[in-house]
Design an enzyme around this catalytic site. Structure first.
Site, PDB file in Angstrom:
ATOM      1  N   ASP A 304      13.570 -20.223   2.385  1.00  0.00           N
ATOM      2  CA  ASP A 304      13.596 -18.795   2.080  1.00  0.00           C
ATOM      3  C   ASP A 304      14.630 -18.036   2.922  1.00  0.00           C
ATOM      4  O   ASP A 304      14.436 -17.838   4.128  1.00  0.00           O
ATOM      5  CB  ASP A 304      12.186 -18.198   2.315  1.00  0.00           C
ATOM      6  CG  ASP A 304      11.909 -16.972   1.468  1.00  0.00           C
ATOM      7  OD1 ASP A 304      12.768 -16.623   0.656  1.00  0.00           O
ATOM      8  OD2 ASP A 304      10.826 -16.369   1.626  1.00  0.00           O
ATOM      9  N   LYS A 353       5.610 -16.131  -1.353  1.00  0.00           N
ATOM     10  CA  LYS A 353       6.418 -15.181  -0.575  1.00  0.00           C
ATOM     11  C   LYS A 353       5.598 -14.631   0.583  1.00  0.00           C
ATOM     12  O   LYS A 353       6.087 -14.482   1.701  1.00  0.00           O
ATOM     13  CB  LYS A 353       6.878 -14.059  -1.500  1.00  0.00           C
ATOM     14  CG  LYS A 353       8.084 -13.289  -1.052  1.00  0.00           C
ATOM     15  CD  LYS A 353       9.295 -14.160  -0.817  1.00  0.00           C
ATOM     16  CE  LYS A 353      10.596 -13.571  -1.218  1.00  0.00           C
ATOM     17  NZ  LYS A 353      11.741 -14.470  -1.127  1.00  0.00           N
ATOM     18  N   LYS A 394      16.291  -3.145  -2.919  1.00  0.00           N
ATOM     19  CA  LYS A 394      14.896  -3.275  -2.475  1.00  0.00           C
ATOM     20  C   LYS A 394      14.575  -2.280  -1.356  1.00  0.00           C
ATOM     21  O   LYS A 394      15.372  -2.070  -0.456  1.00  0.00           O
ATOM     22  CB  LYS A 394      14.656  -4.695  -1.972  1.00  0.00           C
ATOM     23  CG  LYS A 394      13.223  -4.941  -1.557  1.00  0.00           C
ATOM     24  CD  LYS A 394      12.959  -6.381  -1.228  1.00  0.00           C
ATOM     25  CE  LYS A 394      13.403  -6.701   0.172  1.00  0.00           C
ATOM     26  NZ  LYS A 394      13.293  -8.119   0.459  1.00  0.00           N
ATOM     27  N   LYS A 466      13.604 -17.565   6.539  1.00  0.00           N
ATOM     28  CA  LYS A 466      12.365 -16.846   6.893  1.00  0.00           C
ATOM     29  C   LYS A 466      11.300 -17.758   7.456  1.00  0.00           C
ATOM     30  O   LYS A 466      10.544 -17.371   8.329  1.00  0.00           O
ATOM     31  CB  LYS A 466      11.774 -16.242   5.612  1.00  0.00           C
ATOM     32  CG  LYS A 466      12.181 -14.826   5.368  1.00  0.00           C
ATOM     33  CD  LYS A 466      11.167 -14.123   4.498  1.00  0.00           C
ATOM     34  CE  LYS A 466      11.571 -13.929   3.070  1.00  0.00           C
ATOM     35  NZ  LYS A 466      12.797 -13.310   2.739  1.00  0.00           N
TER      36      LYS A 466
HETATM   37  P1  NAD Z   1      17.082 -13.973  -9.718  1.00  0.00           P
HETATM   38  O1  NAD Z   1      15.785 -13.960 -10.423  1.00  0.00           O
HETATM   39  O2  NAD Z   1      18.079 -12.931 -10.014  1.00  0.00           O
HETATM   40  O3  NAD Z   1      17.811 -15.368  -9.939  1.00  0.00           O
HETATM   41  C1  NAD Z   1      17.123 -16.560 -10.099  1.00  0.00           C
HETATM   42  C2  NAD Z   1      17.804 -17.346 -11.213  1.00  0.00           C
HETATM   43  O4  NAD Z   1      17.160 -18.611 -11.283  1.00  0.00           O
HETATM   44  C3  NAD Z   1      17.665 -16.717 -12.578  1.00  0.00           C
HETATM   45  O5  NAD Z   1      18.937 -16.579 -13.165  1.00  0.00           O
HETATM   46  C4  NAD Z   1      16.803 -17.699 -13.370  1.00  0.00           C
HETATM   47  O6  NAD Z   1      17.161 -17.756 -14.719  1.00  0.00           O
HETATM   48  C5  NAD Z   1      17.110 -18.976 -12.638  1.00  0.00           C
HETATM   49  N1  NAD Z   1      16.119 -20.045 -12.730  1.00  0.00           N
HETATM   50  C6  NAD Z   1      14.767 -19.974 -12.733  1.00  0.00           C
HETATM   51  N2  NAD Z   1      14.236 -21.209 -12.788  1.00  0.00           N
HETATM   52  C7  NAD Z   1      15.271 -22.061 -12.806  1.00  0.00           C
HETATM   53  C8  NAD Z   1      15.368 -23.456 -12.853  1.00  0.00           C
HETATM   54  N3  NAD Z   1      14.285 -24.221 -12.930  1.00  0.00           N
HETATM   55  N4  NAD Z   1      16.595 -24.021 -12.841  1.00  0.00           N
HETATM   56  C9  NAD Z   1      17.712 -23.257 -12.793  1.00  0.00           C
HETATM   57  N5  NAD Z   1      17.676 -21.924 -12.753  1.00  0.00           N
HETATM   58  C10 NAD Z   1      16.472 -21.341 -12.768  1.00  0.00           C
HETATM   59  O7  NAD Z   1      16.709 -14.009  -8.173  1.00  0.00           O
HETATM   60  P2  NAD Z   1      17.650 -13.739  -6.903  1.00  0.00           P
HETATM   61  O8  NAD Z   1      17.508 -12.323  -6.513  1.00  0.00           O
HETATM   62  O9  NAD Z   1      18.992 -14.311  -7.152  1.00  0.00           O
HETATM   63  O10 NAD Z   1      16.862 -14.598  -5.813  1.00  0.00           O
HETATM   64  C11 NAD Z   1      16.850 -16.000  -5.933  1.00  0.00           C
HETATM   65  C12 NAD Z   1      15.800 -16.603  -5.027  1.00  0.00           C
HETATM   66  O11 NAD Z   1      16.141 -16.325  -3.678  1.00  0.00           O
HETATM   67  C13 NAD Z   1      14.385 -16.048  -5.251  1.00  0.00           C
HETATM   68  O12 NAD Z   1      13.450 -17.083  -5.171  1.00  0.00           O
HETATM   69  C14 NAD Z   1      14.196 -15.133  -4.079  1.00  0.00           C
HETATM   70  O13 NAD Z   1      12.837 -15.006  -3.701  1.00  0.00           O
HETATM   71  C15 NAD Z   1      14.999 -15.860  -3.016  1.00  0.00           C
HETATM   72  N6  NAD Z   1      15.374 -14.954  -1.935  1.00  0.00           N
HETATM   73  C16 NAD Z   1      16.192 -13.880  -2.162  1.00  0.00           C
HETATM   74  C17 NAD Z   1      16.516 -13.025  -1.121  1.00  0.00           C
HETATM   75  C18 NAD Z   1      17.417 -11.840  -1.290  1.00  0.00           C
HETATM   76  O14 NAD Z   1      17.569 -11.060  -0.384  1.00  0.00           O
HETATM   77  N7  NAD Z   1      18.060 -11.685  -2.406  1.00  0.00           N
HETATM   78  C19 NAD Z   1      15.991 -13.266   0.136  1.00  0.00           C
HETATM   79  C20 NAD Z   1      15.178 -14.364   0.333  1.00  0.00           C
HETATM   80  C21 NAD Z   1      14.900 -15.206  -0.711  1.00  0.00           C
END
Ligand code: NAD
Length: 510
Positions: A304, A353, A394, A466
């Site tokens: 994470d 999360k 966010k 995290k």
């Molecule tokens: P998002 O939902 O915009 O992107 C995720 C992508 O993954 C989507 O395009 C979805 O279609 C794709 N997806 C889902 N299942 C899949 C699979 N099995 N194979 C391939 N692709 C798949 O999310 P995001 O904002 O880009 O965040 C991505 C991840 O990072 C999340 O799990 C989020 O919790 C984690 N994260 C993000 C942040 C941040 O600050 N942005 C911080 C910590 C963790």
């Protein structure tokens, strides 16, 4: 006159303990600590030898969830930097940068000059690191939307920048991926149109094939795979299912329901000897997966990305408790409106999360049994709500309540607007750059014959994560300052420099 100096070149350490060959930097390093027996402390020093390849190979990153907010923001950001793009906004002209990446944007104190002024160098001049502009990037997504339209869908970057990059990104289309609806929120189903079919074993083999294909077609030396797809629910860990490498491989062959998609990607990467990084909170790295990484000597890191609220929490809890104030309550509210927020709006994915966010104050509390009794810890509550209107911007609101001198209370309330993906994208880059460096390092104890690689579980990357995965039995460090200096001092050790001590005795003695 400036009271510090910044050196913008690569540095050379002139020491009998450091040898530079054409291909390697070999540093003999005294690692000092103290052993504690009862109340008797004995200082210890162990001599280690680090060997770091100087040549940065051709590296590619494959992102799982490439078409998401993080994936599109990172890809567009690298392209914009590569092309040196600038764009107009209502606040004036903005230019491409790598702010938020410690590898590209921070400096490290390496010593003092003849006038006793501290001298700083950019982190990426301490040791050769991958230049993100040279990184080949590609990936998988269950959504087949091209990267140009996916960037528009994400609504993260300024429109004028999007317009410039769109023609290039629209030519890139994510590879089909594995979709098992039970692992993520049901509300993601409408974007799942780019899928691989078959048994788990067959689908994993297809991913292995994709990794090999990417490596060969781009002429790469190394590939690093990063999970930045949706957060999955937690998977059960059970004897016979995934507790050993053998059991996990059998479960995949037998098409067991309880092997998650992210674990399939991790196993595929490990079998292809590619470093795997988990940027989401779920427990991809079940014991069998870690054992497999150890067996293949493949580096892994998770879990994470630590980008906004949790990063601040790992600073504030350290600051409060190590100021001698008794942190008694931490309450965090988040609301976000991006697809990540939408996916987290079901109880199972939220739980992943919540668990990942809630461990962050544990180590600083555990280290202080003066204020906290055994088993006592502050109240800690995390709330996440999906509010589409705020999109990727966010909001994180936190309240910290501390008990202070003679029964007083000190309350700190914070409002933190995290442009989520613009904070996460440079972290992903740092993870790739530092993980790549780790693959070029070998180490041995002075008395040993043979060099070995680093431990496969890269706890050195904890600063960026995290809920850091650490080798079995190692303490987990959440505090940001020790995490950051673990990286900086480690890079300094690779070139035979002592750790940053902050003593500055040159200015404190008569
Ligand atoms: P998002 O939902 O915009 O992107 C995720 C992508 O993954 C989507 O395009 C979805 O279609 C794709 N997806 C889902 N299942 C899949 C699979 N099995 N194979 C391939 N692709 C798949 O999310 P995001 O904002 O880009 O965040 C991505 C991840 O990072 C999340 O799990 C989020 O919790 C984690 N994260 C993000 C942040 C941040 O600050 N942005 C911080 C910590 C963790």
């Amino acid at each position: 006159m400036e009271d510090t100096a910044v050196l913008n070149t690569n540095i050379i350490v002139d020491s009998p303990n450091v040898v530079y060959t054409d291909s390697e930097i070999i540093s003999s390093y005294d690692y000092s600590d103290a052993r504690v027996h009862g109340n008797i402390l004995t200082p210890t020093t162990e001599r280690l030898v680090f060997k770091t390849e100087r040549h940065v190979p051709r590296v590619g990153a494959l992102l799982v969830g490439w078409g998401g907010n993080n994936g599109t923001t990172l890809t567009a950001g690298i392209l914009a930097n590569k092309l040196g793009l600038s764009w107009e906004t209502k606040e004036g002209t903005k230019t491409s940068n790598y702010f938020g990446s410690i590898c590209k944007s921070i400096t490290v104190r390496v010593g003092i000059d003849d006038n006793q002024k501290p001298v700083y160098v950019p982190l990426n001049n301490v040791i050769p690191l991958l230049d993100p502009n040279d990184l080949e990037i590609w990936g998988w997504d269950i959504s087949g939307v091209n990267m140009g339209d996916a960037m528009r869908r994400a609504k993260v970057l300024d429109w004028n920048l999007q317009q410039q990059i769109y023609p290039m990104l629209k030519e890139m289309v994510p590879m089909p991926s594995i979709y098992l609806p039970e692992w993520i929120a049901a509300n993601q189903e409408d974007r799942a149109d780019n899928l691989i079919h078959g048994t788990k074993f067959e689908m994993m083999n297809k991913i292995r094939h994709d990794i090999r294909d990417f490596k060969n077609s781009k002429g790469l030396d190394k590939v690093i795979v990063v999970w930045t797809a949706n957060t999955e629910k937690y998977c059960v860990v059970r004897h016979g299912l995934n507790d050993t490498a053998e059991h996990l491989l059998n479960s995949i062959r037998e098409d067991s329901d309880e092997v998650s998609v992210s674990t399939l990607f991790a196993v595929a990467s490990i079998l292809e000897e590619c470093t795997y990084i988990n940027g989401s909170p779920q427990n991809t790295f079940v014991p069998g997966c870690i054992e497999l990484a150890e067996r293949f000597n493949v580096l892994i890191a998770g879990d994470d990305f630590k980008s906004g609220q949790t990063k601040l929490k790992s600073v504030l809890s350290d600051f409060i408790i190590n100021s001698g104030l008794k942190l008694q309550s931490v309450v965090s509210y988040n609301h976000l409106g991006n697809n990540d927020g939408k996916n987290l709006s079901t109880p199972e994915t939220f739980r992943s999360k919540e668990l990942s966010k809630s461990g962050v104050i544990e180590d600083v509390v555990r280290a202080n049994r003066l204020m906290y009794k055994y088993d006592e810890s502050p109240d800690h509550c995390v709330v996440i709500k999906y509010v589409p209107f705020v999109g990727d911007s966010k909001r994180a609101m936190d309240e910290y309540v501390n008990e202070i001198f003679m029964g007083g209370k000190n309350t700190i309330a914070l409002h933190n607007t995290c442009e989520d993906s613009m904070l996460a994208a440079p972290l992903i880059l740092d993870l790739i750059m530092l993980a790549e460096l780790c693959t070029r390092i070998q180490v041995k104890r002075d008395k040993d014959e043979k060099f070995t690689k680093m431990h496969p579980v890269m706890s050195i990357l904890s600063f960026l994560l995290k809920s850091p995965l650490v080798p079995s039995g190692s303490p987990i460090i959440h505090c940001l300052f020790p995490q950051r200096y673990a990286i900086i001092n480690f890079l300094k050790a690779l070139i035979g420099l002592p750790p940053e001590s902050f003593l500055m005795l040159e200015h404190r003695l008569e």
